[in-house]
Design an enzyme around this catalytic site. Structure first.
Site, PDB file in Angstrom:
ATOM      1  N   THR A 148       0.839  -1.200   0.000  1.00  0.00           N
ATOM      2  CA  THR A 148       0.000   0.000   0.000  1.00  0.00           C
ATOM      3  C   THR A 148       0.876   1.253   0.000  1.00  0.00           C
ATOM      4  O   THR A 148       0.636   2.195  -0.759  1.00  0.00           O
ATOM      5  CB  THR A 148      -0.956  -0.013   1.210  1.00  0.00           C
ATOM      6  OG1 THR A 148      -1.750  -1.204   1.125  1.00  0.00           O
ATOM      7  CG2 THR A 148      -1.868   1.199   1.216  1.00  0.00           C
TER       8      THR A 148
ATOM      9  N   GLN B  67       0.093 -10.324  -5.929  1.00  0.00           N
ATOM     10  CA  GLN B  67      -0.418 -11.703  -5.941  1.00  0.00           C
ATOM     11  C   GLN B  67       0.319 -12.586  -6.932  1.00  0.00           C
ATOM     12  O   GLN B  67       0.214 -13.814  -6.862  1.00  0.00           O
ATOM     13  CB  GLN B  67      -1.920 -11.707  -6.261  1.00  0.00           C
ATOM     14  CG  GLN B  67      -2.788 -11.011  -5.219  1.00  0.00           C
ATOM     15  CD  GLN B  67      -2.852 -11.752  -3.881  1.00  0.00           C
ATOM     16  OE1 GLN B  67      -2.431 -12.916  -3.767  1.00  0.00           O
ATOM     17  NE2 GLN B  67      -3.368 -11.085  -2.873  1.00  0.00           N
TER      18      GLN B  67
ATOM     19  N   HIS C 105       4.164 -10.125   3.060  1.00  0.00           N
ATOM     20  CA  HIS C 105       3.309 -11.095   3.761  1.00  0.00           C
ATOM     21  C   HIS C 105       2.510 -11.997   2.832  1.00  0.00           C
ATOM     22  O   HIS C 105       1.944 -13.001   3.271  1.00  0.00           O
ATOM     23  CB  HIS C 105       2.407 -10.399   4.793  1.00  0.00           C
ATOM     24  CG  HIS C 105       1.276  -9.591   4.261  1.00  0.00           C
ATOM     25  ND1 HIS C 105      -0.023 -10.016   4.296  1.00  0.00           N
ATOM     26  CD2 HIS C 105       1.235  -8.360   3.692  1.00  0.00           C
ATOM     27  CE1 HIS C 105      -0.818  -9.073   3.785  1.00  0.00           C
ATOM     28  NE2 HIS C 105      -0.069  -8.058   3.411  1.00  0.00           N
TER      29      HIS C 105
ATOM     30  N   ASN D 120      -6.309 -10.351  -7.154  1.00  0.00           N
ATOM     31  CA  ASN D 120      -6.333 -10.994  -5.838  1.00  0.00           C
ATOM     32  C   ASN D 120      -7.596 -11.806  -5.589  1.00  0.00           C
ATOM     33  O   ASN D 120      -7.598 -12.737  -4.799  1.00  0.00           O
ATOM     34  CB  ASN D 120      -6.159  -9.944  -4.732  1.00  0.00           C
ATOM     35  CG  ASN D 120      -7.031  -8.728  -4.909  1.00  0.00           C
ATOM     36  OD1 ASN D 120      -7.015  -8.080  -5.947  1.00  0.00           O
ATOM     37  ND2 ASN D 120      -7.828  -8.420  -3.899  1.00  0.00           N
TER      38      ASN D 120
ATOM     39  N   CYS E   2     -13.303  -5.467   3.866  1.00  0.00           N
ATOM     40  CA  CYS E   2     -12.832  -4.151   4.288  1.00  0.00           C
ATOM     41  C   CYS E   2     -12.087  -4.343   5.604  1.00  0.00           C
ATOM     42  O   CYS E   2     -12.174  -5.391   6.225  1.00  0.00           O
ATOM     43  CB  CYS E   2     -14.011  -3.208   4.531  1.00  0.00           C
ATOM     44  SG  CYS E   2     -15.325  -3.386   3.335  1.00  0.00           S
TER      45      CYS E   2
HETATM   46  N1  PLP Z   1      -2.337  -5.284  -3.935  1.00  0.00           N
HETATM   47  C1  PLP Z   1      -2.933  -6.485  -3.926  1.00  0.00           C
HETATM   48  C2  PLP Z   1      -3.288  -7.149  -5.218  1.00  0.00           C
HETATM   49  C3  PLP Z   1      -3.218  -7.110  -2.715  1.00  0.00           C
HETATM   50  O1  PLP Z   1      -3.832  -8.307  -2.710  1.00  0.00           O
HETATM   51  C4  PLP Z   1      -2.863  -6.449  -1.504  1.00  0.00           C
HETATM   52  C5  PLP Z   1      -3.189  -7.064  -0.188  1.00  0.00           C
HETATM   53  O2  PLP Z   1      -4.286  -7.501   0.061  1.00  0.00           O
HETATM   54  C6  PLP Z   1      -2.237  -5.198  -1.570  1.00  0.00           C
HETATM   55  C7  PLP Z   1      -1.989  -4.650  -2.810  1.00  0.00           C
HETATM   56  C8  PLP Z   1      -1.842  -4.447  -0.326  1.00  0.00           C
HETATM   57  O3  PLP Z   1      -0.698  -5.032   0.258  1.00  0.00           O
HETATM   58  P1  PLP Z   1      -0.166  -4.648   1.706  1.00  0.00           P
HETATM   59  O4  PLP Z   1      -0.974  -5.443   2.667  1.00  0.00           O
HETATM   60  O5  PLP Z   1       1.291  -5.050   1.720  1.00  0.00           O
HETATM   61  O6  PLP Z   1      -0.305  -3.178   1.875  1.00  0.00           O
END
Ligand code: PLP
Length: 385
Positions: free
Chosen positions: A74, A185, A207, A157, A332
């Site tokens: 993020t 992903q 993670h 995702n 969410c």
């Molecule tokens: N982008 C995708 C496709 C994701 O699945 C996720 C997590 O759910 C993120 C971004 C966000 O990742 P992070 O938890 O490292 O901020």
């Protein structure tokens, strides 16, 4: 079944911490020093951070110097998605951000762009970014306001559908734009080469690979074209992301990245066979099940399905009570299950609920069998109701 017997089928939400990552985290936690200090303790941690940079770069066949560590995907998205860039020393403005309709909120929210400077790119019924629509949008882009930037994910995702990123890159670059690819992903599930994909930036998260939460990276194609920093301060990460590095998280991230590149083909074959067995089992149990993306390329671990009449939330709770952790695809932060924006973007009725099973390297045939037994019981209760 006792209360403690759980089956974890939600690897796309987060992967269980790998033992090797845990060991690396714990070892680094005990190391004294700040990676920016010049003394021996500091230098030892600097070496650890730089080794982690090499491991994360190797995951994407990128140059270690082009990896900027962040607190997660993020943050990496918020760093990349900004109108303010520099080409060397020259400021460069990005006039508009184009994001596919199926992006994760980390991208869809548009980072540091004003809301009215973000345009969505539709997807086809098959769940793929609509290349024709993208071409039309970029042909109409007003370059007087700055360059276009496009953000498209490599694998979705929710559905696991692999997006045509190489073709997207061709369209974007033909129109003089920049391409940011959310590879969160896809990393560790398909082999990734930043140059072959022709992406300007890639985003990954620790993670999702079996590393600790709270670490990620923005990887650039080169070092000349870079976004304005999001976090300013002491100038760590070559000024692109200030703040003392988190060596423990990065050591764990690196261990997960090393594991992710090892025997990718073998792992995918095994996980794909489990996913296929799971989907055949569901189809054998009912003709009603709709498996999204079954006819297009998907990452091997994901199955996103709908049962007409079954709401995501109801389905998720029913499986949870059966001891199965799966997801509605989009949860969410409040834990509330929203309508899948991915299914809506694909043109499905807003009332159609989706449920996502996502597997990982530690998933077993027994997990699939437990899921299918629970699936049959959930179906039987629905029929009886
Ligand atoms: N982008 C995708 C496709 C994701 O699945 C996720 C997590 O759910 C993120 C971004 C966000 O990742 P992070 O938890 O490292 O901020």
């Amino acid at each position: 079944m006792t209360k403690t017997e759980r089956t974890y089928l939600d690897w796309n939400a987060t992967a269980p911490l790998l033992p090797a990552a845990r060991e690396a985290v714990l070892a680094a936690l005990d190391s004294v020093g700040n990676p920016s200090s010049v003394h021996g303790e500091g230098r030892a941690l600097r070496m650890l951070v730089e080794a982690a940079r090499r491991d994360v770069a190797a995951l994407l066949n990128a140059a270690p110097a082009h990896v900027i560590f962040t607190s997660g995907a993020t943050e990496a998205a918020n760093l990349a998605l900004t109108p303010d860039y520099r080409m060397g020393r020259t400021p460069l403005t990005i006039g508009r951000l184009y994001v596919s309709e199926i992006e994760h909120p980390a991208i869809r929210e548009g980072g540091r762009f004003a809301r009215d400077a973000v345009t969505t790119i539709p997807v086809t019924r098959a769940g793929l970014v609509d290349l024709e629509a993208l071409t039309t949008l970029l042909a109409g882009h007003d370059k007087a306001k700055g360059l276009p930037m496009v953000a498209v994910m490599l694998a979705n995702n929710e559905t696991g559908i692999v997006q045509p990123v190489k073709s997207v890159a061709e369209v974007v670059h033909r129109h003089g734009g920049l391409l940011v690819v959310d590879a969160v992903q896809a990393a560790g599930r398909v082999s990734i080469d930043i140059a072959a994909l022709d992406a300007d930036f890639l985003i990954v998260s620790s993670h999702k690979l079996g590393g600790p939460k709270g670490a990620g990276a923005l990887i650039s194609r080169g070092e000349v074209l870079m976004p304005a920093p999001l976090i300013r301060g002491g100038g760590q990460e070559k000024g692109h992301r200030s703040g003392t590095e988190n060596p423990a998280a990065l050591a764990g991230f690196a261990a997960a990245a090393r594991a992710a590149v090892a025997d990718l083909a073998g792992r995918n074959a095994r996980i794909g066979a489990l996913r296929d067995a799971l989907e055949s089992g569901m189809r054998a149990a009912t003709n009603d099940v709709v498996i999204h993306g079954a006819d297009v390329e998907r990452i091997a671990n994901t199955s996103f399905f709908s049962l007409p009449g079954l709401k995501s939330e109801t389905g998720q709770i029913a499986f949870d009570l059966e001891g199965i952790a799966l997801s509605a695809g989009s949860a969410c932060s409040s834990g509330k299950v929203g309508q899948s924006h991915v299914l809506t973007a694909m043109g499905f009725d807003a009332a159609l609920g989706g449920l996502r099973v996502s597997l990982g390297p530690a998933s077993t045939e027994a997990d699939v069998a437990r899921f299918l037994a629970a699936f049959s019981r959930v179906m039987a209760r629905r029929r009886a109701a």
